[in-house]
Scaffold this active site. Sequence first.
Site, PDB file in Angstrom:
ATOM      1  N   ASP A   1      -1.042   8.623  -6.396  1.00 16.63           N
ATOM      2  CA  ASP A   1       0.274   8.010  -6.215  1.00 16.63           C
ATOM      3  C   ASP A   1       1.316   8.597  -7.173  1.00 16.63           C
ATOM      4  OD1 ASP A   1      -1.282   6.468  -4.561  1.00 16.63           O
ATOM      5  OD2 ASP A   1      -1.492   4.839  -6.005  1.00 16.63           O
TER       6      ASP A   1
ATOM      7  N   GLY B   1       0.821  -1.210   0.000  1.00 16.68           N
ATOM      8  CA  GLY B   1       0.000   0.000   0.000  1.00 16.68           C
ATOM      9  C   GLY B   1       0.855   1.260   0.000  1.00 16.68           C
ATOM     10  N   LEU B   2       2.138   1.134  -0.350  1.00 16.40           N
ATOM     11  CA  LEU B   2       3.033   2.298  -0.363  1.00 16.40           C
ATOM     12  C   LEU B   2       3.328   2.738  -1.788  1.00 16.40           C
ATOM     13  CD1 LEU B   2       5.552   1.281   2.459  1.00 16.40           C
ATOM     14  CD2 LEU B   2       3.377   2.488   2.647  1.00 16.40           C
ATOM     15  N   SER B   3       2.561   2.197  -2.725  1.00 17.85           N
ATOM     16  CA  SER B   3       2.612   2.681  -4.091  1.00 17.85           C
ATOM     17  C   SER B   3       3.896   2.362  -4.829  1.00 17.85           C
ATOM     18  CB  SER B   3       2.405   4.187  -4.035  1.00 17.85           C
ATOM     19  OG  SER B   3       1.756   4.595  -5.134  1.00 17.85           O
ATOM     20  N   SER B   4       4.311   1.109  -4.711  1.00 19.35           N
ATOM     21  CA  SER B   4       5.517   0.683  -5.427  1.00 19.35           C
ATOM     22  C   SER B   4       5.299   0.782  -6.939  1.00 19.35           C
ATOM     23  CB  SER B   4       5.869  -0.755  -5.058  1.00 19.35           C
ATOM     24  OG  SER B   4       4.798  -1.618  -5.384  1.00 19.35           O
ATOM     25  N   SER B   5       4.061   0.558  -7.387  1.00 23.40           N
ATOM     26  CA  SER B   5       3.832   0.560  -8.836  1.00 23.40           C
ATOM     27  C   SER B   5       3.976   1.961  -9.416  1.00 23.40           C
ATOM     28  CB  SER B   5       2.466  -0.030  -9.169  1.00 23.40           C
ATOM     29  OG  SER B   5       1.469   0.612  -8.425  1.00 23.40           O
TER      30      SER B   5
HETATM   31  C1  GLA Z   1      -4.741   3.709  -4.466  1.00 23.36           C
HETATM   32  C2  GLA Z   1      -4.900   4.442  -5.792  1.00 23.36           C
HETATM   33  C3  GLA Z   1      -4.982   5.952  -5.579  1.00 23.36           C
HETATM   34  C4  GLA Z   1      -6.007   6.309  -4.520  1.00 23.36           C
HETATM   35  C5  GLA Z   1      -5.814   5.451  -3.268  1.00 23.36           C
HETATM   36  C6  GLA Z   1      -6.885   5.670  -2.242  1.00 23.36           C
HETATM   37  O1  GLA Z   1      -3.511   3.996  -3.901  1.00 23.36           O
HETATM   38  O2  GLA Z   1      -3.804   4.155  -6.611  1.00 23.36           O
HETATM   39  O3  GLA Z   1      -5.269   6.583  -6.802  1.00 23.36           O
HETATM   40  O4  GLA Z   1      -7.317   6.223  -5.015  1.00 23.36           O
HETATM   41  O5  GLA Z   1      -5.787   4.076  -3.583  1.00 23.36           O
HETATM   42  O6  GLA Z   1      -6.782   6.938  -1.703  1.00 23.36           O
END
Ligand code: GLA
Length: 375
Positions: A156, A108-112
């Site tokens: 992200d 959930g830390l946006s690695s992609s």
């Molecule tokens: C994911 C999505 C984001 C956002 C969050 C929730 O990280 O990639 O665009 O919608 O969920 O805030």
Amino acid sequence: MGTWVAPGRVNIIGEHTDYTGGYVLPIAVPLVMRCTAVARADGRVRAVSRQRPGEPALAEVSGLVAQRALLPGWSRYPLGVVAEFVRRGIRIPGIDLELDGEVPIGAGLSSSAALSCAVAVALRDMFAPGLSDRVVIDIARGAENDYVGAPTGLLDQSAAMLCTAGHALLLDMRSLTADATTLCTGAYEQIPFDLSRFGLELMVIDTGQPHELVDGRYARRREQCAAAGRALGVATLRDIESVADTDRIAEGILRRRARHVVAENARVLAVAETMRAGNDPRGIGPILTEGHISLRDDFEVSTPGLDIAVDAALAAGAYGARMVGGGFGGSVIALVDRGHVELVTESVRRHFTGAALPDPRTFLVVPAAGAHRIG
Ligand code: GLA
């Protein structure tokens, strides 16, 4: 040839608001994805990843869309970025991409987005130096939405591109989602986010339960928000300012989804105001926890593991705690006195053991820099 990095992020507050044109307040974390890129002249793109040894990808630059289904899943992020450059008419003569990094995958830390943005800034510097950050953000989004098929918003990618060290990024998504090619004035504000001055730490608790955005549950939340907007007669939920207005929605699920989004926008502004004024950040703790309760009860994207992590952190004295990112797994953040970090860590471990869950991973983060070249 060169090497570029882009960071992962934690969103301090403002979850599931981005795709309805709302507010978000992320920081970049000091964990990055790295892209070393070398131009080639044979019209091909090759991508390899340290994290996926034995799964290299090789494709024709001009055939990326047709070859998509044949490529390894992980490689669709970097190759989707190349495809987006091509789609915009930018000539890529060929490229070798070597990828590596330490942003945990599925936490959930946006690695992609970190991976996509590291590749996108590399390609910009090498082949299209005039491209604005706004367009690069959109290229990374396009790779994820259209090439990979994850219907994310812009949170992200924007965080990975625009965050700066020492600051949280207050971003008004309404000004980003317009068809602008550059960022509008007032689209964002860098807000000093210095917790250490107040003896505080921001802790990340990775539950180890991977979160996925391509399984339909995230997309369903987007659809429900759009339907809630229609029920209220507005273009997006951003147009609703008072939580009381959401009571007008007849259908229970849509009413709760809208209530979360409208209240969450207000929470972002309240947290931003506390930090902007230089007030004690302990004051934002209860707002973070409120955000979690709203995601749990109204938006229904939390999990038992995330809830246990939040409750355990609060029980051990955290000022506030909440899940971050899209939900359905991933991580929790907790605002904790420096002297209490160990206590909170132990409390979370104990609660996880009690619930027969595997040990979570915990670490501290400070606001770090956005995407840039390192070599
Ligand atoms: C994911 C999505 C984001 C956002 C969050 C929730 O990280 O990639 O665009 O919608 O969920 O805030």
